[in-house]
Scaffold this active site. Sequence first.
Site, short mmCIF file in Angstrom:
data_model
loop_
_atom_site.label_atom_id
_atom_site.label_comp_id
_atom_site.label_asym_id
_atom_site.label_seq_id
_atom_site.Cartn_x
_atom_site.Cartn_y
_atom_site.Cartn_z
N ASP A 53 0.85 -1.13 -0.05
CA ASP A 53 -0.09 0.11 -0.09
C ASP A 53 0.69 1.26 0.08
O ASP A 53 1.92 0.98 0.31
CB ASP A 53 -0.98 0.09 1.21
CG ASP A 53 -0.13 -0.03 2.58
OD1 ASP A 53 0.84 -0.71 2.75
OD2 ASP A 53 -0.52 0.75 3.42
N ASP B 195 8.71 3.75 -1.15
CA ASP B 195 7.87 3.27 -0.21
C ASP B 195 6.70 2.61 -0.43
O ASP B 195 5.64 3.44 -0.55
CB ASP B 195 7.69 4.61 0.67
CG ASP B 195 6.92 4.38 2.25
OD1 ASP B 195 6.86 3.27 2.52
OD2 ASP B 195 6.45 5.48 2.46
N GLU C 210 -0.17 -0.93 5.92
CA GLU C 210 1.14 -0.45 6.67
C GLU C 210 0.72 1.20 6.85
O GLU C 210 1.03 1.55 8.13
CB GLU C 210 2.36 -0.80 6.10
CG GLU C 210 3.36 -0.30 7.06
CD GLU C 210 3.88 1.31 6.98
OE1 GLU C 210 4.56 1.62 7.90
OE2 GLU C 210 3.44 1.91 5.97
N THR D 293 -19.61 35.59 4.92
CA THR D 293 -19.36 36.07 6.19
C THR D 293 -20.25 35.36 7.29
O THR D 293 -21.12 35.49 7.40
CB THR D 293 -19.88 37.61 6.12
OG1 THR D 293 -21.20 37.62 5.63
CG2 THR D 293 -19.08 38.69 5.62
N ARG E 33 4.62 11.92 17.10
CA ARG E 33 5.39 10.73 17.11
C ARG E 33 6.05 10.40 18.50
O ARG E 33 6.12 11.44 19.39
CB ARG E 33 6.79 11.32 16.31
CG ARG E 33 6.42 11.53 14.71
CD ARG E 33 6.47 10.31 14.02
NE ARG E 33 5.83 10.53 12.69
CZ ARG E 33 5.51 9.71 11.78
NH1 ARG E 33 5.79 8.36 11.89
NH2 ARG E 33 4.75 10.18 10.42
N1 BES Z 1 8.45 3.45 5.28
C1 BES Z 1 7.80 4.37 6.08
C2 BES Z 1 8.36 4.59 7.70
C3 BES Z 1 9.58 5.28 7.60
C4 BES Z 1 9.78 6.35 6.76
C5 BES Z 1 10.77 5.06 8.34
C6 BES Z 1 11.36 7.08 6.92
C7 BES Z 1 11.97 5.60 8.34
C8 BES Z 1 12.15 6.65 7.63
C9 BES Z 1 6.51 3.79 6.48
O1 BES Z 1 5.87 3.33 5.26
C10 BES Z 1 5.58 4.94 6.84
O2 BES Z 1 5.27 5.77 6.25
N2 BES Z 1 4.93 4.90 7.90
C11 BES Z 1 4.06 5.68 8.56
C12 BES Z 1 3.03 4.70 9.35
C13 BES Z 1 2.03 5.57 10.12
C14 BES Z 1 0.94 5.78 8.97
C15 BES Z 1 1.35 4.37 10.88
C16 BES Z 1 4.60 6.83 9.17
O3 BES Z 1 5.74 6.82 9.49
O4 BES Z 1 3.97 7.99 8.88
MN MN Z 2 7.00 2.26 4.18
MN MN Z 3 4.87 5.25 4.02
#
Ligand code: BES
Ligand code: MN
Ligand code: MN
Length: 429
Positions: free
Chosen positions: A59, A90, A125, A288, A301
């Site tokens: 995804d 990604d 994911e 308005t 985070r």
């Molecule tokens: N691949 C990323 C995670 C990532 C990005 C790790 C950059 C290290 C460096 C993953 O697909 C991602 O984007 N995860 C989301 C998770 C969330 C939506 C639950 C994120 O980190 O925003």
């Molecule tokens: Mn990812």
């Molecule tokens: Mn991602």
Amino acid sequence: MSTSHNADCRAAAEWVAGELRRLGCREVEFLASGTHPVVWGVGPDVPGAPTLLVYGHYDVQPPDPLDQWTTPPFDPTVRDGQLFARGAADDKGQVFCLLKAIEAGGGGGRGSPLVNFRFLIEGEEEFGSRVLFELLRREPERTRADAVLIADMAYIAPRWPAVYTTLRGLCYAEITVRTAKTDLHSGEFGGAAPNAHEELARLLGRLKTPDGKIHVPGLYASVKRPSKRELATWKRLPFKEGEFLRHRVQAKALTGLKTHSVLERLWALPTFEIHGIMGGFTGDGAKTVIPAEARAKVSLRLVPDQKLKTVERQLTAAVKRLAPAYVQASVTFLHGADPATVEVTHPAFGLLDQAFREVVGRGTVPARAGGSIPVVPALGKSGAPVILTGIGLPDDRLHAPNEKLDLKQLWDGIKVFRRFYELLGEKGV
Ligand code: BES
Ligand code: MN
Ligand code: MN
């Protein structure tokens, strides 16, 4: 989760399943049926060899704003040795790499298999992996392995491959503020009636102040500063704050807690971000009106030792406390992830280090990551080492317009993982 791309996600799952069958998997299944199935595969039996669980996701994040893409996000296009597409880095491009490395002879495919492969390629994911969590809870035995390999990250800098020792967690929420029964005429009521957007703006402004401090009581209680030793190793990484500002962020200044280095702010401190503010009048022209409701999508985070459940409670309490008595404020949670910590001392890390050293001329440096992968803590529960690595570059523009993957990185990546599988089969762990 948006449902408008269900058919496309299903097609991506079918593609993965087809590849797994072609690689000679003796079992290929869609688990947890539905439109974003978890693709499960079991490679050919290799008696006596280690079992490697390969995790990835098919995804992707929404491609908008579409008008900022040079070529359409779902029409992969090569320009100057870079492959442009949503998911290029990604994580579709990296899953591709992991699979092609097998086809290239790193076990299975044309050569004889060297390790017992298990594949877990999911489709949620980017939305918190709810279905996969449920599956891992129900069937913890299924994913038992000697090591887990995840290529969903990047080099720390060009020519600097990395393995990651922590991932941040995530707490994604929507804050709703209501101030009146309905919208009101701003001439009739302006000056004496509460305004939902004004209240929301004030609330958000109080949740994080310009010094970068997040005002959620208790949030920092379990946050530990990295050891002196770890901070010293970060100083040797190819990371320059000025360069990061000029070439990566491309803004006028960096923000956040000035008492901490930029890497600490990115890797070892919690964050509070506003992703979008909805409600009121945003159409063409002028209206308005005093809006009665305003909503914001926000996220925090989390860093190691913080717990998603605790932070959810803390955020709700903070919002209730900061909202004046005449404002109805509520918080709903969309998804999230606990932070993850991995020890990188297991022998499997040595084999990946050797593979990178042989193929790209430099081994892996341990680093931390700012992003999140929700299932990592669950995958590591059995004690198997979770190898977090990747073949992307820091400027791949994940989640943004014109996401790309450097084709040289892709070819190198195939060679690296091929060699890693080979070493794992030969030497075991
Ligand atoms: N691949 C990323 C995670 C990532 C990005 C790790 C950059 C290290 C460096 C993953 O697909 C991602 O984007 N995860 C989301 C998770 C969330 C939506 C639950 C994120 O980190 O925003
Ligand atoms: Mn990812
Ligand atoms: Mn991602």
